[in-house]
Design an enzyme around this catalytic site. Structure first.
Site, PDB file in Angstrom:
ATOM      1  N   ARG A 163      57.208  98.426  40.348  1.00 35.43           N
ATOM      2  CA  ARG A 163      57.165  96.993  40.659  1.00 35.43           C
ATOM      3  C   ARG A 163      55.826  96.397  40.228  1.00 35.43           C
ATOM      4  O   ARG A 163      54.768  96.981  40.489  1.00 35.43           O
ATOM      5  CB  ARG A 163      57.340  96.773  42.170  1.00 35.43           C
ATOM      6  CG  ARG A 163      57.168  95.320  42.601  1.00 35.43           C
ATOM      7  CD  ARG A 163      57.323  95.164  44.117  1.00 35.43           C
ATOM      8  NE  ARG A 163      56.860  93.868  44.562  1.00 35.43           N
ATOM      9  CZ  ARG A 163      57.599  92.765  44.577  1.00 35.43           C
ATOM     10  NH1 ARG A 163      58.853  92.802  44.180  1.00 35.43           N
ATOM     11  NH2 ARG A 163      57.096  91.618  44.973  1.00 35.43           N
ATOM     12  N   HIS A 192      53.980  89.233  55.642  1.00 29.79           N
ATOM     13  CA  HIS A 192      54.818  89.910  54.649  1.00 29.79           C
ATOM     14  C   HIS A 192      54.229  91.266  54.296  1.00 29.79           C
ATOM     15  O   HIS A 192      53.074  91.558  54.649  1.00 29.79           O
ATOM     16  CB  HIS A 192      54.996  89.023  53.404  1.00 29.79           C
ATOM     17  CG  HIS A 192      53.703  88.549  52.795  1.00 29.79           C
ATOM     18  ND1 HIS A 192      52.947  87.537  53.340  1.00 29.79           N
ATOM     19  CD2 HIS A 192      53.019  88.984  51.712  1.00 29.79           C
ATOM     20  CE1 HIS A 192      51.866  87.340  52.603  1.00 29.79           C
ATOM     21  NE2 HIS A 192      51.880  88.222  51.616  1.00 29.79           N
ATOM     22  N   HIS A 248      50.621  91.615  56.281  1.00 27.69           N
ATOM     23  CA  HIS A 248      49.481  90.693  56.369  1.00 27.69           C
ATOM     24  C   HIS A 248      49.955  89.263  56.152  1.00 27.69           C
ATOM     25  O   HIS A 248      51.091  89.040  55.724  1.00 27.69           O
ATOM     26  CB  HIS A 248      48.427  91.030  55.295  1.00 27.69           C
ATOM     27  CG  HIS A 248      48.940  90.839  53.899  1.00 27.69           C
ATOM     28  ND1 HIS A 248      49.776  91.735  53.261  1.00 27.69           N
ATOM     29  CD2 HIS A 248      48.763  89.810  53.021  1.00 27.69           C
ATOM     30  CE1 HIS A 248      50.077  91.288  52.058  1.00 27.69           C
ATOM     31  NE2 HIS A 248      49.480  90.116  51.887  1.00 27.69           N
ATOM     32  N   ASP A 301      48.588  85.750  54.001  1.00 29.84           N
ATOM     33  CA  ASP A 301      47.628  85.393  52.948  1.00 29.84           C
ATOM     34  C   ASP A 301      46.704  84.299  53.491  1.00 29.84           C
ATOM     35  O   ASP A 301      47.176  83.329  54.080  1.00 29.84           O
ATOM     36  CB  ASP A 301      48.356  84.893  51.702  1.00 29.84           C
ATOM     37  CG  ASP A 301      49.184  85.994  51.040  1.00 29.84           C
ATOM     38  OD1 ASP A 301      48.814  87.176  51.166  1.00 29.84           O
ATOM     39  OD2 ASP A 301      50.196  85.663  50.399  1.00 29.84           O
TER      40      ASP A 301
HETATM   41  O1  LIG Z   1      53.296  92.470  45.534  1.00 29.50           O
HETATM   42  C1  LIG Z   1      53.862  91.629  46.220  1.00 29.50           C
HETATM   43  O2  LIG Z   1      55.016  91.282  46.044  1.00 29.50           O
HETATM   44  C2  LIG Z   1      53.099  90.938  47.331  1.00 29.50           C
HETATM   45  C3  LIG Z   1      51.647  91.281  47.345  1.00 29.50           C
HETATM   46  C4  LIG Z   1      50.895  90.501  48.355  1.00 29.50           C
HETATM   47  O3  LIG Z   1      51.387  90.153  49.394  1.00 29.50           O
HETATM   48  C5  LIG Z   1      49.504  90.119  48.076  1.00 29.50           C
HETATM   49  O4  LIG Z   1      48.964  90.489  47.015  1.00 29.50           O
HETATM   50  O5  LIG Z   1      48.905  89.406  48.918  1.00 29.50           O
HETATM   51 FE   LIG Z   2      50.190  88.699  50.418  1.00 33.55          FE
END
Ligand SMILES: O=C(O)CCC(=O)C(=O)O
Ligand SMILES: [Fe+2]
Length: 182
Positions: A118, A108, A51, A53
């Site tokens: 993680r 990403h 996606h 952001d």
């Molecule tokens: O957890 C991550 O490293 C990225 C998460 C992500 O892209 C988001 O929350 O928009």
């Molecule tokens: Fe994100």
């Protein structure tokens, strides 16, 4: 960033994030380890689908665990090296519009399935809902036209709510190549 883009006034972006009506938020993601599932499936497990952001600027830090990947123009995925002493600063869809495409909102995703849990935390800096998302006049060259139709942050969020995570949401607002894939 303001200096690099020669944004005038210099605080034009930060002013939107500092505004008491700013639509900023904070997200905490947890990806539990699942090596058995990964071994069973025999391929990469997706923890957070691809996606972009939507906001202006997302600032991320993780617990020194790999998983985050960005998508290059040729559609290959590259891992972002984990570094718990640094912030990963991304460009959101709104900033792509405000820079009239000079900065790109990078697609990403997060791979899961490693041995280690993680955790990531992200501050998403967003403008007030009523803010018009248009290219900043100071970044535009003489005679340059906006690549995007005019919309408010509320309109963009509303449209994003009706879309799927991986959709090119900005495509709907592009003047020429509507719905083009990034
Ligand atoms: O957890 C991550 O490293 C990225 C998460 C992500 O892209 C988001 O929350 O928009
Ligand atoms: Fe994100």
């Amino acid at each position: 960033m303001a200096d690099g883009l020669k944004i005038e006034p210099r605080d034009a972006l930060s002013r939107l994030l500092r505004d008491e009506r700013s639509d900023s938020c904070f997200r905490l993601n947890h990806y539990p380890p699942c090596p058995e599932l990964q071994a069973l499936s025999g391929r990469n497990l997706i923890g957070f689908g691809e996606h972009t952001d939507p906001q202006i600027i997302p600032i991320l830090r993780s617990n020194n665990t790999s998983g985050l990947q960005i998508c290059l123009r040729d559609r290959t995925w590259v891992s972002v090296p984990p570094d718990q002493t640094s912030f990963f600063i991304n460009v959101g869809d709104a900033l792509q519009v405000m820079s009239n495409g000079r900065l790109r909102s990078v697609r990403h995703r997060v791979l899961a399935g490693s041995m280690k849990s993680r955790v990531s935390m992200i501050y998403f800096g967003g403008p007030p809902l009523s803010e018009k998302i248009v290219p900043m006049p100071s970044v535009m060259k003489k005679g340059e036209e906006s690549l995007y139709k005019e919309f408010t942050w509320w309109e963009y969020k509303n449209s994003a709510c009706k879309s799927r995570l991986g959709d090119n949401r900005l495509g709907l607002f592009e003047k020429t190549t509507a719905n083009a894939t990034q």
